[in-house]
Design a protein around this motif. Structure first.
Motif, PDB file in Angstrom:
ATOM      1  N   LEU A  54     -24.883 -18.968   7.425  1.00  0.00           N
ATOM      2  CA  LEU A  54     -24.492 -20.101   8.256  1.00  0.00           C
ATOM      3  C   LEU A  54     -25.111 -19.942   9.634  1.00  0.00           C
ATOM      4  O   LEU A  54     -24.900 -18.915  10.294  1.00  0.00           O
ATOM      5  N   VAL A  55     -25.891 -20.941  10.065  1.00  0.00           N
ATOM      6  CA  VAL A  55     -26.512 -20.922  11.390  1.00  0.00           C
ATOM      7  C   VAL A  55     -26.252 -22.262  12.058  1.00  0.00           C
ATOM      8  O   VAL A  55     -25.841 -23.230  11.421  1.00  0.00           O
ATOM      9  N   ASN A  56     -26.483 -22.299  13.368  1.00  0.00           N
ATOM     10  CA  ASN A  56     -26.338 -23.530  14.131  1.00  0.00           C
ATOM     11  C   ASN A  56     -27.558 -23.718  15.011  1.00  0.00           C
ATOM     12  O   ASN A  56     -28.040 -22.768  15.634  1.00  0.00           O
ATOM     13  N   VAL A  57     -28.076 -24.956  15.048  1.00  0.00           N
ATOM     14  CA  VAL A  57     -29.319 -25.219  15.784  1.00  0.00           C
ATOM     15  C   VAL A  57     -29.081 -25.506  17.252  1.00  0.00           C
ATOM     16  O   VAL A  57     -30.023 -25.497  18.043  1.00  0.00           O
ATOM     17  N   TRP A  58     -27.844 -25.770  17.649  1.00  0.00           N
ATOM     18  CA  TRP A  58     -27.539 -26.040  19.060  1.00  0.00           C
ATOM     19  C   TRP A  58     -26.890 -24.802  19.675  1.00  0.00           C
ATOM     20  O   TRP A  58     -25.806 -24.872  20.229  1.00  0.00           O
ATOM     21  N   GLY A  59     -27.539 -23.656  19.535  1.00  0.00           N
ATOM     22  CA  GLY A  59     -26.946 -22.413  19.989  1.00  0.00           C
ATOM     23  C   GLY A  59     -27.607 -21.863  21.232  1.00  0.00           C
ATOM     24  O   GLY A  59     -28.218 -22.585  22.023  1.00  0.00           O
ATOM     25  N   ALA A  60     -27.471 -20.526  21.383  1.00  0.00           N
ATOM     26  CA  ALA A  60     -28.011 -19.837  22.555  1.00  0.00           C
ATOM     27  C   ALA A  60     -28.820 -18.610  22.155  1.00  0.00           C
ATOM     28  O   ALA A  60     -28.977 -17.682  22.952  1.00  0.00           O
ATOM     29  N   GLY A  61     -29.286 -18.572  20.904  1.00  0.00           N
ATOM     30  CA  GLY A  61     -30.079 -17.439  20.459  1.00  0.00           C
ATOM     31  C   GLY A  61     -29.251 -16.256  20.010  1.00  0.00           C
ATOM     32  O   GLY A  61     -29.753 -15.130  19.982  1.00  0.00           O
ATOM     33  N   GLY A  62     -27.998 -16.473  19.669  1.00  0.00           N
ATOM     34  CA  GLY A  62     -27.133 -15.372  19.262  1.00  0.00           C
ATOM     35  C   GLY A  62     -27.524 -14.818  17.905  1.00  0.00           C
ATOM     36  O   GLY A  62     -27.862 -15.566  16.975  1.00  0.00           O
ATOM     37  N   GLU A  63     -27.511 -13.489  17.784  1.00  0.00           N
ATOM     38  CA  GLU A  63     -27.811 -12.819  16.534  1.00  0.00           C
ATOM     39  C   GLU A  63     -26.531 -12.558  15.753  1.00  0.00           C
ATOM     40  O   GLU A  63     -25.419 -12.649  16.294  1.00  0.00           O
ATOM     41  N   LEU A  64     -26.718 -12.222  14.478  1.00  0.00           N
ATOM     42  CA  LEU A  64     -25.577 -11.948  13.618  1.00  0.00           C
ATOM     43  C   LEU A  64     -24.857 -10.699  14.106  1.00  0.00           C
ATOM     44  O   LEU A  64     -25.453  -9.631  14.250  1.00  0.00           O
ATOM     45  N   GLN A  65     -23.567 -10.823  14.380  1.00  0.00           N
ATOM     46  CA  GLN A  65     -22.778  -9.728  14.923  1.00  0.00           C
ATOM     47  C   GLN A  65     -22.050  -8.982  13.802  1.00  0.00           C
ATOM     48  O   GLN A  65     -21.669  -9.570  12.790  1.00  0.00           O
ATOM     49  N   GLN A  66     -21.879  -7.664  14.001  1.00  0.00           N
ATOM     50  CA  GLN A  66     -21.105  -6.888  13.054  1.00  0.00           C
ATOM     51  C   GLN A  66     -19.640  -7.293  13.143  1.00  0.00           C
ATOM     52  O   GLN A  66     -19.124  -7.601  14.208  1.00  0.00           O
ATOM     53  N   SER A  67     -18.994  -7.284  12.005  1.00  0.00           N
ATOM     54  CA  SER A  67     -17.588  -7.682  11.949  1.00  0.00           C
ATOM     55  C   SER A  67     -16.731  -6.766  12.815  1.00  0.00           C
ATOM     56  O   SER A  67     -16.896  -5.547  12.821  1.00  0.00           O
ATOM     57  N   GLN A  68     -15.813  -7.375  13.531  1.00  0.00           N
ATOM     58  CA  GLN A  68     -14.877  -6.629  14.356  1.00  0.00           C
ATOM     59  C   GLN A  68     -13.526  -6.431  13.668  1.00  0.00           C
ATOM     60  O   GLN A  68     -12.572  -5.980  14.298  1.00  0.00           O
ATOM     61  N   ASP A  69     -13.461  -6.763  12.385  1.00  0.00           N
ATOM     62  CA  ASP A  69     -12.222  -6.553  11.643  1.00  0.00           C
ATOM     63  C   ASP A  69     -11.885  -5.067  11.593  1.00  0.00           C
ATOM     64  O   ASP A  69     -12.766  -4.205  11.527  1.00  0.00           O
ATOM     65  N   ARG A  70     -10.593  -4.766  11.614  1.00  0.00           N
ATOM     66  CA  ARG A  70     -10.128  -3.383  11.567  1.00  0.00           C
ATOM     67  C   ARG A  70      -9.799  -3.014  10.126  1.00  0.00           C
ATOM     68  O   ARG A  70      -9.117  -3.755   9.411  1.00  0.00           O
ATOM     69  N   LEU A  71     -10.292  -1.842   9.693  1.00  0.00           N
ATOM     70  CA  LEU A  71     -10.105  -1.402   8.317  1.00  0.00           C
ATOM     71  C   LEU A  71      -9.017  -0.342   8.184  1.00  0.00           C
ATOM     72  O   LEU A  71      -8.173  -0.423   7.291  1.00  0.00           O
ATOM     73  N   PHE A  72      -9.045   0.648   9.062  1.00  0.00           N
ATOM     74  CA  PHE A  72      -8.200   1.831   8.867  1.00  0.00           C
ATOM     75  C   PHE A  72      -6.837   1.643   9.507  1.00  0.00           C
ATOM     76  O   PHE A  72      -6.725   1.233  10.661  1.00  0.00           O
ATOM     77  N   ASN A  73      -5.825   1.963   8.736  1.00  0.00           N
ATOM     78  CA  ASN A  73      -4.445   1.929   9.219  1.00  0.00           C
ATOM     79  C   ASN A  73      -3.936   3.363   9.328  1.00  0.00           C
ATOM     80  O   ASN A  73      -3.661   4.021   8.315  1.00  0.00           O
ATOM     81  N   PRO A  74      -3.796   3.906  10.539  1.00  0.00           N
ATOM     82  CA  PRO A  74      -3.368   5.312  10.674  1.00  0.00           C
ATOM     83  C   PRO A  74      -1.942   5.548  10.208  1.00  0.00           C
ATOM     84  O   PRO A  74      -1.563   6.701   9.972  1.00  0.00           O
ATOM     85  N   GLU A  75      -1.150   4.509  10.068  1.00  0.00           N
ATOM     86  CA  GLU A  75       0.230   4.688   9.628  1.00  0.00           C
ATOM     87  C   GLU A  75       0.352   4.787   8.113  1.00  0.00           C
ATOM     88  O   GLU A  75       1.422   5.140   7.602  1.00  0.00           O
ATOM     89  N   ALA A  76      -0.720   4.470   7.398  1.00  0.00           N
ATOM     90  CA  ALA A  76      -0.714   4.609   5.938  1.00  0.00           C
ATOM     91  C   ALA A  76      -1.057   6.058   5.601  1.00  0.00           C
ATOM     92  O   ALA A  76      -2.220   6.471   5.645  1.00  0.00           O
ATOM     93  N   LEU A  77      -0.041   6.854   5.288  1.00  0.00           N
ATOM     94  CA  LEU A  77      -0.211   8.290   5.090  1.00  0.00           C
ATOM     95  C   LEU A  77      -0.554   8.594   3.635  1.00  0.00           C
ATOM     96  O   LEU A  77      -0.061   7.937   2.697  1.00  0.00           O
TER      97      LEU A  77
END
Length: 996
Positions: A851-874
């Motif tokens: 998915l891209v947009n032509v009315w942008g600012a030259g932004g590149e594909l960013q790495q996901s900022q989703d969090r994976l690790f839950n330190p409370e899951a023992l």
């Protein structure tokens, strides 16, 4: 000057692209959906509840690792070099990958970055880890096993040589095939070589038992090949695994036989295939399963075997991919339910043999018939131990086609990935072959939340990152059509926060009550009306409408193959809704035509449907009935050329087939009309554009009237009705239709795009202004608004040279261009969809969308900022040997003991928490020696002393139990004698209430 002339020719008096220039037309790379290449490995972590898939290297790029969590949680990890993921495993807070270039890459689930990249001293053929330890065991092609320290990020000095050389010193190829740690005794390692299996004891630092499968003369074996029955054979080993309690060992072999061994004395308990037991016994009659009498069939190799257990580890079963005769029509995963394991200490040899010879039941988990399951990953409920096979709730199968399938365990029923797995995985479940995109108002999409009976959520780990809340007026709703007739709908967003993350699903097979001939060729969706139309290769069009299912929970009939009796015209199918769906897109009607496959389809926001067919026909349907209000053949309306044309003089005797390729509804005033009306525009593959008027009648129904045609002499790909004053789309909408009753007039033009050029004209037959593409062909196009203060509309097109370009309206002058062939698949640019907001959705790989947009600012594909690790899951404690095993002499080894045995006294301090390894002040001047400070014999003496002490404790407890039992017996005797005396003296027994 060109702008002025073209505007005058097109009937547009102002520049609709004012304010747009090259500085505005800049590409933003927003997102990726799907899998970039063929899936090659699958792993699941029950503690963090994360699912990971690894892909193989292809022409679309290097392999990657995708880690999925709940809802839209997804993180893509790149390999350091271009390679394919060969092995993938979770281990505590890490994920480990072995690729085709023999690199071992370790990633952190917490930071989502690569921790280290290690190249072992040989080609890796097997890998084993345990979440309770920091050691990674690597089996090499030369038969050696090296151990890598995951915490210290270095190779340990501990090494296991090729143990099979002791038994077969002349063998040439003795690679390690599999590695498996004992499920309860972590001090034992099962090593599978190509010729057999070995149990290695870390405590004794030596091999304790060898297992080699031998077929004597006359034994049929697994392959049942009569030409080799009269010779002694040693089938090569392909699998080696433990019973969930470690009581038995199972080995799989290349002849598709499975052998159960006694690990104590090394004897064969049972050798069998999926169908026949005792295949290692001479003279055993087995089924040949040949296609004709007197023949035998080859068997599939044993791709993967898992020894599963319920909550009770002694209640087990074997899940097997492969091993079935190739002549079997039913493909799938075989499950041998063994039931409760007989007590090893009290059961005879015959009872143990019968247990594995005669399972309680055998079932096949069905999978698609066109592919076989080559690997699978179990989804355990909670435990990361027992080789990931403890109390599984589902199994995720990898097909030879690269697709995945999810099955319920142990019933084997298919599980839909919709809202159960990440939507990226749904693109390979099965493969999506066609996409479309509809702009739906935000408020409407928020209301479209499907209510369906779902399976227990498989992946619930991770947490989504916070995205900017742009609140676009329209949402990008993607429709993906899959090979099994399933259509899924989801919000691709604009790189912003997605408020409604649900995935909607419709099933063409369920609506038509058949499994075959359900290929979707075109789709169209109306958000305002809450309707979806799907055109099929069979010529049928299925319409769905949002609503509540009156048949929720009821059976609506079974699906059939080659279902006949397909009637022509409209048929009511409202009683065919999925019984598991309570509210959603329900089947409404099916239009069965006789004009070939559907070639174009358009669903308007005002209740009209137009369908074009490959044979040249057009059907117009009023869905308020529903009723077919017009059917016509384009060949009867449009002549392919004028008589006497010089361009056609050489081919006057030939007749080319013509069919619709683009359909659009609009509202505007036709040339010469003083009112506006609903119009239908139909473009064809030969460049003709026909216009129809949809006029209301006093009875309330609508009729269609042919208004004229114009020729562009090339394949029409897009039709865009525009308001000539504002540049906005003059599409048929409920608000505009309501204005027509009050005399609203829409000054409109039609912008038509072909592969060779574009034309802006006033329908139905004005000449207008045109422009041709000289050096390239257009694959997909539309008119998009830049979102500037003054509006600003432009024609956006993707061209076969791999560039996207913007042109002004009506001047048709190039505004800017951007290279997209590095993002989209150059061979599938024609399938890309451009929205009115400038978003472009297209294929970047076989099963990945960009998915891209032509009315942008030259932004590149960013790495996901989703969090994976839950330190409370023992991580739970590792299962250990039972008290009876310990009393019987099995030596207990803890993870601390393993650290001492493998790491030795010179192991460096921990990188995770260096303070734990530093010397701490002690109140005692001479602390007791630990396992790392004592020699092997001292270690053994300590173990013996501990066992003696605990046995003494057990003896003392038994003595005290005997004393208490004796005292209780004496008290009972006294009470009975006392009661006898009272009876003899004439007294009565006390009542229960009076009993003290």
């Amino acid at each position: 000057m060109a702008h002025f002339l073209r505007g005058k020719q097109a009937g547009i008096q102002r520049d609709l692209s004012a304010g747009l220039g090259p500085e505005v037309f800049i590409l933003d790379d927003i997102a990726r959906y799907g899998i970039n290449s063929r899936i090659s490995a699958i792993a699941y972590d029950p503690v963090q509840s994360l699912l990971a898939v690894g892909t193989s290297e292809s022409s679309y790029g290097s392999g990657q690792i995708y880690i999925f969590g709940q809802k839209r949680v997804c993180v893509a990890l790149k390999l350091p070099r271009k390679a394919s993921v060969k092995i993938l495993q979770f281990c505590a807070d890490k994920i480990i990958s072995v690729d085709s270039k023999n690199n071992i890459v370790i990633y952190s689930l917490d930071t989502k970055n690569m921790i280290t990249n290690y190249v072992p001293p040989g080609y890796v053929t097997a890998l084993a880890t345990d979440p309770s330890m920091d050691w990674m065991f690597l089996g090499l092609q030369n038969g050696d096993i090296v151990v890598y320290d995951l915490d210290r990020e270095r190779l340990s000095t501990f090494r296991i040589p090729n143990l099979w050389r002791q038994r077969s010193p002349k063998a040439r190829i003795l690679s390690v095939v599999t590695l498996a740690l004992h499920p309860r005794d972590i001090g034992s390692l099962l090593i599978g070589y190509t010729e057999g299996a070995v149990i290695f004891s870390f405590k004794e630092n030596k091999s304790t038992k060898f297992f080699q499968y031998e077929l004597p003369r006359g034994a049929p074996g697994g392959d049942s090949d009569p030409t080799s029955v009269n010779s002694v054979r040693y089938p090569r080993l392909t699998q080696a695994l433990w019973h969930p309690t470690g009581t038995f060992i199972l080995t799989g072999h290349e002849d598709s036989s499975m052998v159960v061994w006694d690990p104590k004395d090394g004897r064969v308990i049972m050798a069998r295939t999926l169908q026949d037991p005792n295949v290692n016994t001479p003279g055993t009659n087995v089924g040949n399963y040949g296609a004709t009498p007197g023949t035998f069939s080859l068997k599939e190799p044993l791709f993967h075997i898992a020894w599963c257990a319920k909550q009770n580890p002694d209640d087990t079963g074997l899940l097997i991919a492969g091993g079935a005769p190739t002549t079997m029509l039913t493909k799938g995963i075989t499950f041998l339910e063994l039931g409760l394991t007989p007590n090893y200490a009290t059961s005879s040899w015959q009872i143990l043999s019968d247990h594995f010879a005669s399972p309680k039941r055998q079932r096949i988990f069905p999978t698609p018939p066109s592919a076989e399951v080559i690997d699978f990953c179990l989804i355990p409920r909670s435990s990361p131990y027992y080789a990931g096979a403890h109390d599984p709730v589902a199994v995720l199968g990898l097909l030879s086609s690269g697709e995945i399938v999810t099955l319920e365990f142990p019933s084997g029923q298919p599980i839909s990935p919709t809202n159960n797995l990440h939507l990226s995985l749904s693109l390979v479940y099965p493969f999506a072959h066609r996409i479309d995109l509809a702009a739906i108002k935000r408020e409407r999409w928020l209301d479209m939340s499907e209510k369906r009976d779902l399976f227990t959520q498989i992946v619930v780990g991770g947490a989504e990152a916070t995205h900017p809340l742009k609140r676009h007026q329209n949402r990008n709703i993607v429709q993906t059509a899959h090979a099994d007739g399933t259509i899924r709908l989801w919000d691709a967003g604009h790189g912003d926060e997605i408020e409604n993350e649900d995935v909607l699903q419709v099933d063409i097979s369920q609506a038509l009550r058949r499994l075959d001939d359900v290929e979707v060729t075109h789709m169209s969706m109306s958000g305002a009306a809450g309707e979806l139309a799907a055109g099929l290769g069979s010529g049928e069009t299925v319409v769905f409408r949002w609503g509540r299912n009156p048949n929720f929970g009821r059976d609506v009939g079974s699906l059939q193959l080659n279902a006949g009796g397909r009637a022509e015209g409209l048929m009511d199918i409202r009683d065919r809704a999925d019984p598991a769906l309570k509210e959603g897109l329900l089947p409404l009607t099916v239009l069965a035509g006789k004009n070939g496959a559907v070639s174009a389809i358009k669903l308007s926001d005002v209740g009209f449907l137009a369908v074009g067919y490959k044979a040249g026909g057009i059907d117009i349907v009023d869905l308020r009935g529903p009723t077919v209000i017009h059917s016509v053949s384009l060949n009867d309306l449009i002549k392919q050329s004028r008589r006497g044309s010089l361009r056609r003089s050489a081919n006057q005797g030939q007749s080319k087939s013509e069919w619709p390729t683009a359909i659009e509804f609009g509202v505007m005033s036709l040339e010469g009309d003083d009112y506006s009306s609903i119009l239908l525009f139909v473009g064809t593959n030969l460049g003709h554009i026909a216009t129809f008027k949809l006029l209301p009648q006093p009875t309330g129904i609508y009729t269609a009237q042919y208004a004229g045609a114009v020729s562009l002499e090339d394949h029409v790909i897009t039709l865009c009705p525009l308001n000539a004053e504002t540049g906005a789309g003059a599409y048929a909408s409920p608000a505009i239709i309501a204005g027509l009753r009050e005399g609203l007039r829409v000054p409109g033009v039609l912008l038509a795009v072909t592969q060779a050029g574009t034309r802006v004209f006033k329908p139905a037959s004005a000449k207008g202004a045109h422009k041709t593409w000289d050096e390239f062909l257009c694959e997909s196009a539309t008119v998009a608004e830049a979102g500037l203060e003054g509006g600003g509309h432009a024609l956006i097109g993707i061209f076969n040279d791999g560039f996207v370009r913007a042109y002004s309206i009506p001047g048709l002058k190039e505004i800017g261009n951007a290279r997209v062939k590095n993002i989209f698949d150059p061979n599938r640019l024609a399938e890309a969809v451009i929205t009115g907001s400038g978003d472009i959705l297209g294929w970047s790989g076989p099963s990945e969308l960009a998915l891209v947009n032509v009315w942008g600012a030259g932004g590149e594909l960013q790495q996901s900022q989703d969090r994976l690790f839950n330190p409370e899951a023992l991580i739970p404690q590792r299962p250990t040997i039972s008290n009876l095993q310990w009393v019987a002499g099995t030596q207990y080894v803890s993870t601390t003991d393993m650290d001492a045995l493998i790491g030795g006294p010179n192991r460096p301090p921990s990188r995770r928490n260096p303070g734990n390894q530093r010397a701490q002040p002690s109140e005692q001047q001479t602390p007791p020696p630990g396992p790392q400070d004592e020699g092997y014999w001292a270690y053994m003496q300590r173990q013996i002393n501990e066992r003696t002490e605990k046995l003494n404790i057990v003896g003392d407890s038994m003595d005290r139990l005997e004393e208490h039992s004796s005292g209780f017996a004496e008290d009972v005797g006294k009470f009975v004698n006392n009661q006898k005396k009272k009876v003899l003296l004439g007294s009565k027994f006390p009542s229960p209430q009076a009993t003290p």
